[in-house]
Structure formats: C-alpha cells, structure tokens
Scaffold this motif. Structure first.
Motif, mmCIF file in Angstrom:
data_model
loop_
_atom_site.group_PDB
_atom_site.id
_atom_site.type_symbol
_atom_site.label_atom_id
_atom_site.label_comp_id
_atom_site.label_asym_id
_atom_site.label_seq_id
_atom_site.Cartn_x
_atom_site.Cartn_y
_atom_site.Cartn_z
ATOM 1 N N PRO A 120 0.908 -1.246 0.125
ATOM 2 C CA PRO A 120 0.098 -0.117 -0.089
ATOM 3 C C PRO A 120 0.706 1.303 -0.043
ATOM 4 N N LEU A 121 2.041 1.276 0.755
ATOM 5 C CA LEU A 121 3.019 2.469 0.722
ATOM 6 C C LEU A 121 3.365 2.659 -0.557
ATOM 7 N N PHE A 122 4.011 1.533 -1.068
ATOM 8 C CA PHE A 122 4.747 1.621 -2.477
ATOM 9 C C PHE A 122 3.586 1.961 -3.536
ATOM 10 N N ARG A 123 2.268 1.951 -3.442
ATOM 11 C CA ARG A 123 1.481 2.286 -4.597
ATOM 12 C C ARG A 123 1.175 3.688 -4.392
ATOM 13 N N LEU A 124 0.903 4.113 -2.918
ATOM 14 C CA LEU A 124 0.837 5.661 -2.513
ATOM 15 C C LEU A 124 1.808 6.692 -2.967
ATOM 16 N N ILE A 125 3.294 6.199 -2.847
ATOM 17 C CA ILE A 125 4.152 6.816 -3.386
ATOM 18 C C ILE A 125 4.291 6.658 -4.896
ATOM 19 N N GLU A 126 4.106 5.761 -5.535
ATOM 20 C CA GLU A 126 3.784 5.628 -7.010
ATOM 21 C C GLU A 126 2.984 6.650 -7.585
ATOM 22 N N PRO A 130 9.451 17.072 -6.440
ATOM 23 C CA PRO A 130 10.256 18.415 -6.255
ATOM 24 C C PRO A 130 10.851 18.716 -5.000
ATOM 25 N N TRP A 131 10.070 18.047 -3.758
ATOM 26 C CA TRP A 131 10.462 18.418 -2.577
ATOM 27 C C TRP A 131 11.211 17.270 -1.839
ATOM 28 N N MET A 132 10.983 16.081 -2.117
ATOM 29 C CA MET A 132 11.542 15.040 -1.473
ATOM 30 C C MET A 132 12.464 14.258 -2.069
ATOM 31 N N PRO A 133 13.736 14.320 -1.304
ATOM 32 C CA PRO A 133 14.910 13.777 -2.310
ATOM 33 C C PRO A 133 14.810 12.437 -2.171
ATOM 34 N N TRP A 134 14.359 11.481 -1.524
ATOM 35 C CA TRP A 134 14.374 10.308 -1.544
ATOM 36 C C TRP A 134 13.249 9.462 -2.460
ATOM 37 N N VAL A 135 12.584 10.604 -3.126
ATOM 38 C CA VAL A 135 11.651 10.002 -3.975
ATOM 39 C C VAL A 135 12.377 9.383 -5.460
ATOM 40 N N SER A 136 13.637 10.302 -5.495
ATOM 41 C CA SER A 136 14.350 9.762 -6.911
ATOM 42 C C SER A 136 15.038 8.408 -6.489
ATOM 43 N N ARG A 137 15.036 7.712 -5.245
ATOM 44 C CA ARG A 137 15.337 6.447 -5.253
ATOM 45 C C ARG A 137 14.276 5.227 -4.707
ATOM 46 N N HIS A 138 13.155 5.853 -5.064
ATOM 47 C CA HIS A 138 11.972 5.173 -4.786
ATOM 48 C C HIS A 138 11.930 3.868 -5.369
ATOM 49 N N SER A 139 11.484 2.798 -4.578
ATOM 50 C CA SER A 139 11.249 1.390 -5.383
ATOM 51 C C SER A 139 10.839 0.538 -4.166
ATOM 52 N N ARG A 140 10.335 -0.695 -4.548
ATOM 53 C CA ARG A 140 9.779 -1.534 -3.357
ATOM 54 C C ARG A 140 10.804 -1.837 -2.372
ATOM 55 N N GLU A 141 12.018 -1.911 -2.697
ATOM 56 C CA GLU A 141 13.159 -2.189 -1.643
ATOM 57 C C GLU A 141 13.206 -1.221 -0.677
ATOM 58 N N THR A 142 13.069 -0.003 -1.154
ATOM 59 C CA THR A 142 13.386 1.346 -0.181
ATOM 60 C C THR A 142 12.261 1.496 0.367
ATOM 61 N N THR A 143 10.921 0.979 0.001
ATOM 62 C CA THR A 143 9.683 1.314 0.932
ATOM 63 C C THR A 143 9.717 0.105 1.959
ATOM 64 N N ARG A 144 10.095 -0.874 1.636
ATOM 65 C CA ARG A 144 10.265 -2.179 2.719
ATOM 66 C C ARG A 144 11.357 -1.744 3.647
ATOM 67 N N ALA A 145 12.376 -0.889 3.421
ATOM 68 C CA ALA A 145 13.460 -0.469 4.327
ATOM 69 C C ALA A 145 12.963 0.547 5.039
ATOM 70 N N PHE A 146 12.155 1.361 4.578
ATOM 71 C CA PHE A 146 11.585 2.692 5.379
ATOM 72 C C PHE A 146 10.740 2.204 6.556
ATOM 73 N N LEU A 147 9.768 0.907 6.101
ATOM 74 C CA LEU A 147 8.962 0.494 7.203
ATOM 75 C C LEU A 147 9.616 -0.246 8.005
ATOM 76 N N ALA A 148 10.693 -0.995 7.828
ATOM 77 C CA ALA A 148 11.477 -1.780 8.672
ATOM 78 C C ALA A 148 12.196 -0.788 9.545
ATOM 79 N N GLY A 149 12.487 0.148 9.166
ATOM 80 C CA GLY A 149 13.371 1.391 9.842
ATOM 81 C C GLY A 149 12.094 1.865 10.859
#
Length: 192
Positions: free
Chosen positions: A26-32, A40-59
């Motif tokens: 659900p978070l991956f789709r929301l970001i997509e 334009p405002w969130m630097p992490w968006v350029s690295r967005h992937s399923r892997e980074t989404t899972r890493a964010f949630l684990a963190g």
C-alpha cells in the motif's frame, strides 16, 4: 518516555502506525501515485522502489520500538492518502514533525490537522519541550502548515547543495513550545 497512540481518530481521516508486516505494497502504491507531486520536494523520491519502501517500514518499526520515531499512515475514505511522522530532534527534549500527502488529498486541511494531532501526541509524552517543522523556503505549501498552527519561525539554515530538485537550499525551521498547563496544573490536549 512513552509512545503516542497507534491509532488517532481525526474525524474525517485517521492516523495509524505504519507496519512493516502489512503496509509495504500500500505504501509503495501511494508513493507511485504521488511521484510527480513529491519529487520536487522530497529527495528520497528519486530512489523510490519496493526495496526502499520495505526498508523505510522496517526502520519505522525499529524507531517505534526504540522511541526514536513514530511514523503514521494517513487514511481517509477507505484509502491511504499520506504519511506523517514525529522524530527525535538533535536536542533530547525536541521532536521534528514531517508530513506529505497524495495530490488528491491536498487543499482540505488534512496535513494541518494531522500535524496538529501529532503535536498533541508529542506534548503528551514526558520530557518533550518543543516540536519543530522544517521545510525548504520554496515549499510554501509545507510552510503554510506550521504558520496555521501557531508555530514560530526560529531560524533559516543554508543547505548545500539543495536536497531536492525544487529546493532553494534554505531550510525554514518552525517551533512550537509545549503549552503551559492551565492554572491548577491539569493538562489539556492541544487543538481539541
């Protein structure tokens, strides 16, 4: 120190704790769906992937357990529409609050009311003296939130190079101090 509630009813929307065990897709789709709005405002968006989404949630799960951060999904009308979080500031008595929304959820006061709810949760925790919101000076929509809630601008900090494509490289830091208890010492929640 304690923790905020895991579910916060805000009337026409809610905040609930992000969970690594159920929220990756659900978070991956929301970001997509929000890439153009957030990019334009969130630097992490350029690295967005399923892997980074899972890493964010684990963190987020680790930070929740340690008390270093509390990340929430924002839900409205049966779907997720954004995210907000409260993290430890550099000073132990401070917290930093952040938020973002799906473009379809903007313009309705959701970010402002979500920030108000999280600030109230922060001040319900022992030892929290202030909450800060930080955004780039060019991001006027993000800047409207602390202004509406009575935060005071306390400083501007140069960021070199700018963190995100539309940033000007100047972070605006807003602060709200813990309200003084009413006479008689009883605590009352902020904003309702």
């Amino acid at each position: 120190m304690g923790r905020p509630r895991t579910f916060i009813d805000c009337g026409d929307f809610f905040l609930r704790r992000w969970r690594a065990d159920r929220d990756a897709e659900p978070l991956f789709r929301l970001i997509e769906e929000s890439l153009g709005h957030l990019g334009p405002w969130m630097p992490w968006v350029s690295r967005h992937s399923r892997e980074t989404t899972r890493a964010f949630l684990a963190g987020a799960d680790r930070k929740w357990r340690s008390g270093d951060g509390f990340a929430f999904a924002i839900g409205m009308g049966g779907r997720l529409v954004g995210s907000c979080a409260l993290y430890r500031a550099a000073e132990p008595r401070g917290r930093v609050l952040g938020y973002w929304l799906h473009p379809a959820a903007t313009g309705r006061g959701v970010a402002t009311r979500a920030a108000a709810a999280l600030a109230s949760e922060a001040f319900a925790l022992s030892g929290v003296a202030y909450v800060e919101i930080v955004h780039d000076v060019a991001n006027t929509a993000s800047g409207a939130v602390p202004r509406r809630l009575g935060f005071a601008e306390v400083r501007r900090v140069p960021v070199t190079p700018p963190a995100a494509p539309s940033d000007r490289g100047i972070d605006v830091v807003w602060r709200l101090a813990r309200p003084a208890p009413p006479r008689g010492g009883a605590d009352i929640p902020l904003w309702g």
